[in-house]
Design a protein around this motif. Structure first.
Motif, mmCIF file in Angstrom:
data_model
loop_
_atom_site.group_PDB
_atom_site.id
_atom_site.type_symbol
_atom_site.label_atom_id
_atom_site.label_comp_id
_atom_site.label_asym_id
_atom_site.label_seq_id
_atom_site.Cartn_x
_atom_site.Cartn_y
_atom_site.Cartn_z
ATOM 1 N N LEU A 169 14.680 25.610 2.260
ATOM 2 C CA LEU A 169 13.434 24.845 2.249
ATOM 3 C C LEU A 169 13.690 23.383 1.906
ATOM 4 O O LEU A 169 13.120 22.464 2.509
ATOM 5 N N ARG A 170 14.596 23.179 0.913
ATOM 6 C CA ARG A 170 14.906 21.804 0.521
ATOM 7 C C ARG A 170 15.562 21.037 1.663
ATOM 8 O O ARG A 170 15.172 19.912 1.993
ATOM 9 N N ASP A 171 16.592 21.687 2.287
ATOM 10 C CA ASP A 171 17.288 21.010 3.380
ATOM 11 C C ASP A 171 16.335 20.722 4.537
ATOM 12 O O ASP A 171 16.373 19.647 5.143
ATOM 13 N N SER A 223 13.128 20.341 4.319
ATOM 14 C CA SER A 223 12.204 19.270 3.899
ATOM 15 C C SER A 223 12.874 17.916 4.002
ATOM 16 O O SER A 223 12.259 16.933 4.455
ATOM 17 N N GLN A 224 14.158 17.851 3.574
ATOM 18 C CA GLN A 224 14.876 16.582 3.659
ATOM 19 C C GLN A 224 15.057 16.144 5.110
ATOM 20 O O GLN A 224 14.897 14.958 5.437
ATOM 21 N N ARG A 225 15.376 17.081 5.984
ATOM 22 C CA ARG A 225 15.564 16.722 7.389
ATOM 23 C C ARG A 225 14.247 16.310 8.018
ATOM 24 O O ARG A 225 14.215 15.388 8.849
ATOM 25 N N LEU A 226 13.173 16.984 7.611
ATOM 26 C CA LEU A 226 11.865 16.531 8.095
ATOM 27 C C LEU A 226 11.558 15.142 7.569
ATOM 28 O O LEU A 226 11.029 14.291 8.296
ATOM 29 N N ALA A 227 11.897 14.912 6.282
ATOM 30 C CA ALA A 227 11.633 13.592 5.695
ATOM 31 C C ALA A 227 12.455 12.517 6.383
ATOM 32 O O ALA A 227 12.035 11.358 6.473
ATOM 33 N N GLN A 228 13.673 12.901 6.887
ATOM 34 C CA GLN A 228 14.523 11.937 7.585
ATOM 35 C C GLN A 228 14.133 11.753 9.045
ATOM 36 O O GLN A 228 14.741 10.955 9.752
ATOM 37 N N GLY A 229 13.113 12.516 9.486
ATOM 38 C CA GLY A 229 12.604 12.329 10.835
ATOM 39 C C GLY A 229 13.039 13.360 11.836
ATOM 40 O O GLY A 229 12.683 13.276 13.013
ATOM 41 N N ASP A 230 13.836 14.377 11.398
ATOM 42 C CA ASP A 230 14.267 15.429 12.317
ATOM 43 C C ASP A 230 13.166 16.475 12.393
ATOM 44 O O ASP A 230 13.148 17.439 11.620
ATOM 45 N N MET A 231 12.249 16.264 13.324
ATOM 46 C CA MET A 231 11.099 17.150 13.444
ATOM 47 C C MET A 231 11.417 18.425 14.222
ATOM 48 O O MET A 231 10.555 19.303 14.322
ATOM 49 N N THR A 232 12.632 18.553 14.735
ATOM 50 C CA THR A 232 12.976 19.738 15.527
ATOM 51 C C THR A 232 13.617 20.835 14.691
ATOM 52 O O THR A 232 13.775 21.963 15.181
ATOM 53 N N TYR A 233 14.002 20.519 13.431
ATOM 54 C CA TYR A 233 14.715 21.514 12.615
ATOM 55 C C TYR A 233 13.734 22.564 12.094
ATOM 56 O O TYR A 233 12.631 22.235 11.656
ATOM 57 N N ARG A 234 14.180 23.838 12.132
ATOM 58 C CA ARG A 234 13.374 24.947 11.615
ATOM 59 C C ARG A 234 14.255 25.849 10.747
ATOM 60 O O ARG A 234 15.468 25.934 10.960
#
Length: 730
Positions: free
Chosen positions: A183-185, A187-198
């Motif tokens: 969840l943390r990773d 969230s961080q990737r979403l925060a960095q703009g990687d909207m494709t990560y699940r």
């Protein structure tokens, strides 16, 4: 400290505390239970010993007492037994009694036991009267051993349980932290703009549901940020192509912010506006609309929004710059007014366009020609004052009407048919009308009518521009009559010249013949003076005959119909040179010729043209040098150049006039008609003739053009005929 460590330590501490409480509580209960059981057994044992020793005590049977004591301690549960009288004297005793009868103290419980023996005593009663007492000590080693054993097992089980719990906590912590790390990773990737990560989802527990919920949230965030990015890109594109800038003012209406686009749009630095109010920016040459500014100031005082307020300033280059601003008031969190913010636009082009439109409107209104605009149904939508003045109608009388209200019936219907056919093709039409004014009078109009197209290229209206040419028509009619009279007069003159020159030949021949006969008849009898007179008479007759002959040639050139044939100018030149052989031989002339093109025209007249020009070059040669004559054509311009005596620049046009001579007849013979004939021939062939000379002794070059196949109008065989020529031909 990691969450996993915190989880393991937390669970371990909680488990330790709970197990400690549980173990201590259980051991306490077990100890109390054992103590109660031991005290109950001690009480029972005391009662049994008292009952068993009552008779022996009453009988003072010490042996029985010893036997009872010995038997009681034989099982090992009693460490000692002592029978005593009520006064404390020992009657019988057996076992290991560490304390004497005088130092005996009964134990209240296990807490008071310090030697491994529970000391107890019981009264020996007979009919409720105490006769003695029995003291005994219960061995508590078994109880202590059992308690210690149970304590060991409890602590061992607790330790094992704590290890298992710690292991479970570790595994649970690892699982939880792994999921939380995912969840943390994520969230961080979403925060960095990687909207494709699940997050990879496994299982169906709460954490898996949480991961699914996170992925759902990520999907919605991706969609939201996608829409947001699209909107941001759209807004950025709008901002890039927008001609507006952005501004803010403080509560005193002074500019505190102006976007950088202001300078690129207006050519004035934003810094020059900061700290100033809108009304501080005008120049002394600015014409102020007091009513407009008063309304704007009222809006500002009332903190009302305003839209499209227009005013002008001077740009840095000094040119006027019209601005249009719209703004809304700004308030702080407490509702206090803090200024305005809004947008501005440079409307200089629009204002200049409006000014040009105003000038155009004024020009149309003040135009000296009539202007009419109709719709596609041919109904009048606009007329200018000149139209009203020309027709005598009022504006209300013609608006909505058709232009046919001006028809007089004097204009042929084919004109109107051609007009509308041309307009329906989307083309401009030009023509003339005979119209009727409101008062019934007729007038001529020259009209130019064309379609008006909108921005999409569709025809929306028709525009008519009309000029009253009534006076011109009258003048043209008058001029036409004068021209007809002049043509008739010229024809009569030409006919007279032709007839006169033709009829003069016979008398001139007679004069010359009789002068010759008279000179022969007189013979030697004639005096020298008579001979001179007869010579003068004969020479005059010959010159008159030459003049009449040239005049007839000029008339023939003017009147004879042209033959519109393809003429090889090389052949024409050769024929002309043959006729000039004698003159060329006499002057030893050098002819330099270039290939000449074919032209459309009359061969005989073109031969006469070249013969006259080359003959003119031979006649006016310079006696001091060999005559050189060059004939050629360059880019459709023919030329005949010589190295003769030349012509003064101020005489260049005179030489082409009939009967004009630059030299005396004694110096150079001729009648002054040859170049006039050349000019007439060239003009009848649709061309022109001119000369170039550097002056006396510098030679002369004659240039002329003729209608050629590539770039000239072909003169029809009847196009050059005048009426006199036609009559002569008849």
């Amino acid at each position: 400290m990691k969450f996993r460590t915190k989880t393991v330590l937390g669970v371990a501490v909680i488990e330790a505390v709970l197990l400690t409480i549980l173990v201590l509580s259980t051991l306490g209960i077990m100890q109390r239970t054992a103590e109660q059981e031991l005290l109950h057994r001690a009480e029972t044992t005391g009662k049994l010993l008292a009952a068993a020793s009552r008779d022996a005590l009453l009988a003072w049977d010490f042996a029985t007492l010893d036997s009872i004591a010995q038997e009681a301690t034989s099982s090992g549960r009693l460490r000692y037994v002592r029978f005593m009288e009520k006064d404390g004297r020992v009657l019988a005793q057996y076992g290991d009694a560490t304390a004497g009868p005088t130092g005996f103290s009964a134990d209240d419980g296990l807490k008071t036991v310090d030697d491994g023996v529970l000391d107890q005593q019981a009264e020996i009663l007979v009919a409720g009267v105490p006769y003695g007492r029995v003291q005994f000590g219960l061995d508590i080693d078994s109880v202590t051993a059992a308690t210690a054993y149970m304590r060991g097992w409890a602590f061992g089980i607790s330790a094992v349980e704590m290890v298992l719990v710690a292991l479970f906590s570790l595994l649970l912590g690892l699982y939880l932290t792994r999921q939380l790390a995912s969840l943390r990773d994520a969230s961080q990737r979403l925060a960095q703009g990687d909207m494709t990560y699940r997050i990879p989802v496994k299982g169906s527990d709460e954490l898996a549901e949480t991961a699914r919920a996170f992925n759902t949230m990520a999907d919605r965030l991706q969609s939201f940020y996608g829409d947001l990015a699209e909107r941001e890109a759209r807004f950025r594109q709008y901002s890039e192509v927008n001609s507006d800038w952005y501004w803010e003012t403080d509560r005193d209406e002074r500019y505190v912010f102006i976007s950088d686009s202001f300078e690129s749009i207006t050519g004035r630095s934003p810094a020059t506006l900061l700290g100033k109010r809108r009304w501080d920016l005008g120049s002394t040459e600015m014409e102020v609309d007091a009513e407009l500014w008063q309304g704007h100031l009222e809006d500002l005082s009332a903190h009302r929004a305003f839209r499209d307020f227009k005013y002008w300033i001077e740009a840095d280059n000094g040119r006027p710059c019209w601005l249009k601003e719209s703004g809304v008031p700004r308030f702080d969190d407490e509702g206090h007014f803090i200024g305005y913010r809004g947008t501005g636009a440079d409307i200089t082009a629009a204002m200049e366009s409006a000014h040009r439109m105003h000038m155009l409107t004024r020009a149309v209104e003040q135009s000296p020609v009539s202007v009419v605009i109709t719709d596609l149904d041919r109904r009048i939508q606009y007329v200018n004052p000149k139209f009203l003045d020309a027709t005598g109608y009022g504006a209300q009388e013609v608006i909505g009407q058709m232009p046919s209200i001006l028809k007089s019936g004097r204009t042929d219907d084919t004109v109107y048919q051609d007009l509308w056919a041309t307009l329906e093709r989307g083309e401009q039409w030009r023509g003339e009308f005979v119209n009727r004014r409101k008062d019934g009078s007729l007038y001529w109009e020259q009209a130019t009518i064309q379609p008006i197209r909108n921005l999409e290229g569709r025809i929306t209206n028709y525009l008519g521009i009309k000029l009253d040419i009534t006076d011109r028509k009258r003048a043209e009619d008058k001029l036409g009559h004068l021209l007809d009279e002049l043509k008739r007069s010229n024809q009569d003159l030409e006919q007279f010249a032709y007839v006169a020159s033709h009829d003069l030949k016979q008398p001139l021949r007679q004069i010359s013949s009789f002068a010759t006969l008279l000179e022969r008849r007189l013979g030697d009898q004639a005096s020298d003076e008579v001979r001179d007179y007869l010579g003068f008479l004969n020479d005059g007759a010959k010159r008159m005959q030459a003049l009449v002959g040239d005049l007839l040639d000029y008339s023939r050139v003017s009147h004879r119909p042209l033959h519109n044939d393809s003429v090889a100018m090389d052949e024409v030149l050769s024929a002309a040179l043959v006729l000039l052989n004698a003159a060329m031989a006499d002057g030893a002339a050098v002819i330099e010729r270039q290939p000449l093109p074919n032209v459309q025209g009359d061969r005989s007249q073109l031969e006469r043209l070249l013969q006259n020009l080359v003959g003119n070059a031979l006649k006016y040669r310079d006696p001091a040098r060999t005559p050189i004559i060059r004939i050629g054509c360059d880019d459709g311009v023919f030329f005949v150049a010589d190295n003769g005596i030349g012509i003064a620049a101020d005489q260049a046009d005179r030489v082409f006039m009939i009967f004009q001579r630059l030299h005396s007849a004694q110096a150079y013979e001729g009648t002054g008609i040859g170049l006039a004939i050349c000019r007439k021939i060239v003009e009848r062939h649709g061309g022109r003739i001119w000369l170039s000379s550097a002056g006396d002794g510098q030679g002369t070059t004659f240039f002329f053009t003729l209608p050629g196949p590539a770039a000239h109008h072909v003169v029809d065989s009847g196009a050059g005929l005048g009426q006199a020529g036609a009559q002569q031909q008849a």
